[in-house]
Design an enzyme around this catalytic site. Structure first.
Site, PDB file in Angstrom:
ATOM      1  N   GLN A   1      10.249  12.517   4.924  1.00  0.00           N
ATOM      2  CA  GLN A   1       9.537  13.652   5.488  1.00  0.00           C
ATOM      3  C   GLN A   1      10.074  14.007   6.864  1.00  0.00           C
ATOM      4  OE1 GLN A   1       5.567  12.947   4.250  1.00  0.00           O
ATOM      5  NE2 GLN A   1       4.755  14.743   5.266  1.00  0.00           N
TER       6      GLN A   1
ATOM      7  N   SER B   1      11.253   5.877   3.886  1.00  0.00           N
ATOM      8  CA  SER B   1       9.871   6.178   3.507  1.00  0.00           C
ATOM      9  C   SER B   1       9.836   6.901   2.161  1.00  0.00           C
ATOM     10  CB  SER B   1       9.188   6.984   4.613  1.00  0.00           C
ATOM     11  OG  SER B   1       7.818   7.165   4.347  1.00  0.00           O
ATOM     12  N   LEU B   2       9.445   8.161   2.166  1.00  0.00           N
ATOM     13  CA  LEU B   2       9.376   8.951   0.931  1.00  0.00           C
ATOM     14  C   LEU B   2      10.685   8.913   0.151  1.00  0.00           C
ATOM     15  CD1 LEU B   2       8.027  11.197  -0.856  1.00  0.00           C
ATOM     16  CD2 LEU B   2       9.117  12.825   0.689  1.00  0.00           C
TER      17      LEU B   2
ATOM     18  N   ARG C   1       0.315  10.591  -3.390  1.00  0.00           N
ATOM     19  CA  ARG C   1       0.550   9.823  -2.156  1.00  0.00           C
ATOM     20  C   ARG C   1       0.307  10.709  -0.938  1.00  0.00           C
ATOM     21  NH1 ARG C   1       5.312   8.978   1.100  1.00  0.00           N
ATOM     22  NH2 ARG C   1       5.608   6.822   1.823  1.00  0.00           N
TER      23      ARG C   1
ATOM     24  N   HIS D   1       2.278   5.234   8.258  1.00  0.00           N
ATOM     25  CA  HIS D   1       2.869   3.891   8.394  1.00  0.00           C
ATOM     26  C   HIS D   1       2.165   3.056   9.457  1.00  0.00           C
ATOM     27  CE1 HIS D   1       5.954   4.869   5.525  1.00  0.00           C
ATOM     28  NE2 HIS D   1       6.260   5.952   6.210  1.00  0.00           N
TER      29      HIS D   1
ATOM     30  N   GLN E   1       4.316  -0.067   1.605  1.00  0.00           N
ATOM     31  CA  GLN E   1       5.057   0.870   2.456  1.00  0.00           C
ATOM     32  C   GLN E   1       4.138   1.857   3.185  1.00  0.00           C
ATOM     33  OE1 GLN E   1       6.653   4.563   1.136  1.00  0.00           O
ATOM     34  NE2 GLN E   1       8.739   3.757   1.142  1.00  0.00           N
TER      35      GLN E   1
END
Length: 306
Positions: A11, A90-91, A115, A199, A248
Site C-alpha cells: 500500500q 505487507s500487502l 483484510r 502493523h 502480519q
C-alpha cells in the site's frame, strides 16, 4: 541458495492509471483485471484506470487493486523474469502467494478486500495514526516509542531501510513520539496521511477476525519459497504461510531484515514487479551490492536485465 528474487510493493504504491500502458498492450493483463471485476462484483479495473483517487485510496479498494495489477504484470512478463524466491512488502505478500501458486487469484482478491475492511474498522477514524521517522537509529526510535506510549500504543511498524522507520499507534502517542524524535535529532519526523495504525498492536481485532475469514480458504504449497514479513523466514509450508498472514496484520514489516536475508541467501538480482519504484529505492539503500530494478511500465520491460 537463491540467485533471483522477485518482490511486490504494498500500500502506498497505488495511483490512478497505474500500469495502464502494460494493461493496454497485453491482453493477458487486461483479462486479469476483468477476472478481478468478476470475482469482486464491481468494476475494479475502472477504478484502477480512471479513479476517482479517493475511492482507489480507500483501503478496501487499494488492497485488491494492487494485487490485481501486480498479478497482471507478472502474467504479462510470461516467464521473462526468472525467480528463485519471492517476497512482498505487507500487502505485496499476497501477490507473491498468487504468483507462486500458493493462493488462488480470485481467493486472494477476496481476502485482501476483507483484510482492508477489517483493518479499516479495527480502529475508528481519528484514533490511530502513523508517522515516518527519517535519519535516526532504529533502537533510539524504539526507545522513544516506549517512553512516549504513556499507557497508549506507539511502536515501530515498518522497518523500511536504515534510517527510515515508520511508527504507528494511538494518534496522541504518535504525535508525542514525533516531537520527541525531532528533539532527539531526527532529520525528519512527520505524521503520514493514512487512515489507521497499521502493523501495530491496535490491529489485533482485525487479525483475530481475519484469521476466522482466512480459515475458509485453501493455501497450497508454493512453487518456490516465500520470504514472509512476519517471521523473516523462507516458507513453503501452507500452515506456516497461513499463520504468518494473520500475524502480519498486527506485527511490524521488517523490510530491512528481509532484503538482508535475501542477500545472505545468495540473491544477486532483485526485481520489483508492480507500480512505482518504492522497494527498489529502499533495496538500494539497504544493500548497494544487489542488482535492484523495478518493472512498472512497457519501457521497463524492454530494458529488463536479469
Amino acid at each position: 541458495m537463491f540467485k533471483n528474487a522477485v518482490v511486490f510493493p504494498g500500500q502506498g504504491s497505488q495511483s490512478v492509471g497505474m500500469l495502464a500502458d502494460v494493461i493496454n498492450e497485453y491482453s493477458i493483463a487486461k483479462d486479469t483485471l476483468a477476472e478481478a471485476d468478476d470475482s469482486l462484483g464491481f468494476s475494479l479495473s475502472e477504478l484502477i484506470l480512471n479513479g476517482p483517487v479517493e475511492q482507489l485510496n480507500s483501503t478496501n479498494h487499494t488492497q485488491p487493486a494492487l494485487v490485481a495489477v501486480e498479478v497482471a504484470l507478472w502474467r504479462a512478463l510470461n516467464g521473462d523474469v526468472k525467480a528463485d524466491v519471492m517476497a512482498g512488502h505487507s500487502l505485496g505478500e499476497y501477490s507473491a502467494l498468487v504468483c507462486t501458486g500458493a493462493l488462488d487469484y480470485s481467493d486472494a482478491l477476496k481476502l485482501v478486500r476483507r483484510r482492508g475492511e477489517l483493518m479499516q474498522k479495527a480502529v475508528p477514524n481519528g484514533v490511530g495514526g502513523m508517522a515516518a521517522i527519517l535519519g535516526m537509529d532504529d533502537a533510539l526510535v524504539e526507545k522513544i516509542c516506549v517512553d512516549c506510549a504513556q499507557g497508549q500504543v506507539v511502536q515501530a511498524a515498518n522497518y523500511n531501510s536504515p534510517g527510515q522507520l515508520v511508527i504507528a499507534g494511538n494518534v496522541e502517542a504518535v504525535e508525542r513520539a514525533v516531537v520527541a524524535c525531532k528533539e532527539a535529532g531526527a532529520r525528519r519526523a512527520l505524521v503520514l496521511p493514512v487512515s489507521g495504525p497499521f502493523h501495530s498492536a491496535l490491529m489485533q481485532p482485525a487479525a483475530l477476525e481475519f484469521a476466522e475469514y482466512l480459515s475458509g480458504f485453501d493455501i497450497n504449497k508454493p512453487t518456490m519459497p516465500i520470504l514472509q514479513n512476519a517471521s523473516n523466514e523462507f516458507v513453503t509450508d501452507p500452515d506456516v504461510l497461513r499463520a504468518n498472514l494473520i500475524k502480519q496484520i498486527d506485527h511490524p514489516v521488517r523490510w530491512t531484515e528481509a532484503v538482508m536475508a535475501l542477500a545472505e541467501s545468495g540473491v544477486e538480482n532483485v526485481v520489483e514487479v508492480g507500480p512505482g519504484k518504492v522497494l527498489t529505492g529502499l533495496n538500494k539503500r539497504i544493500n548497494k551490492a544487489l542488482n535492484s530494478q523495478a518493472i512498472q511500465s512497457l519501457d521497463a520491460i524492454a530494458a529488463l536485465k536479469v
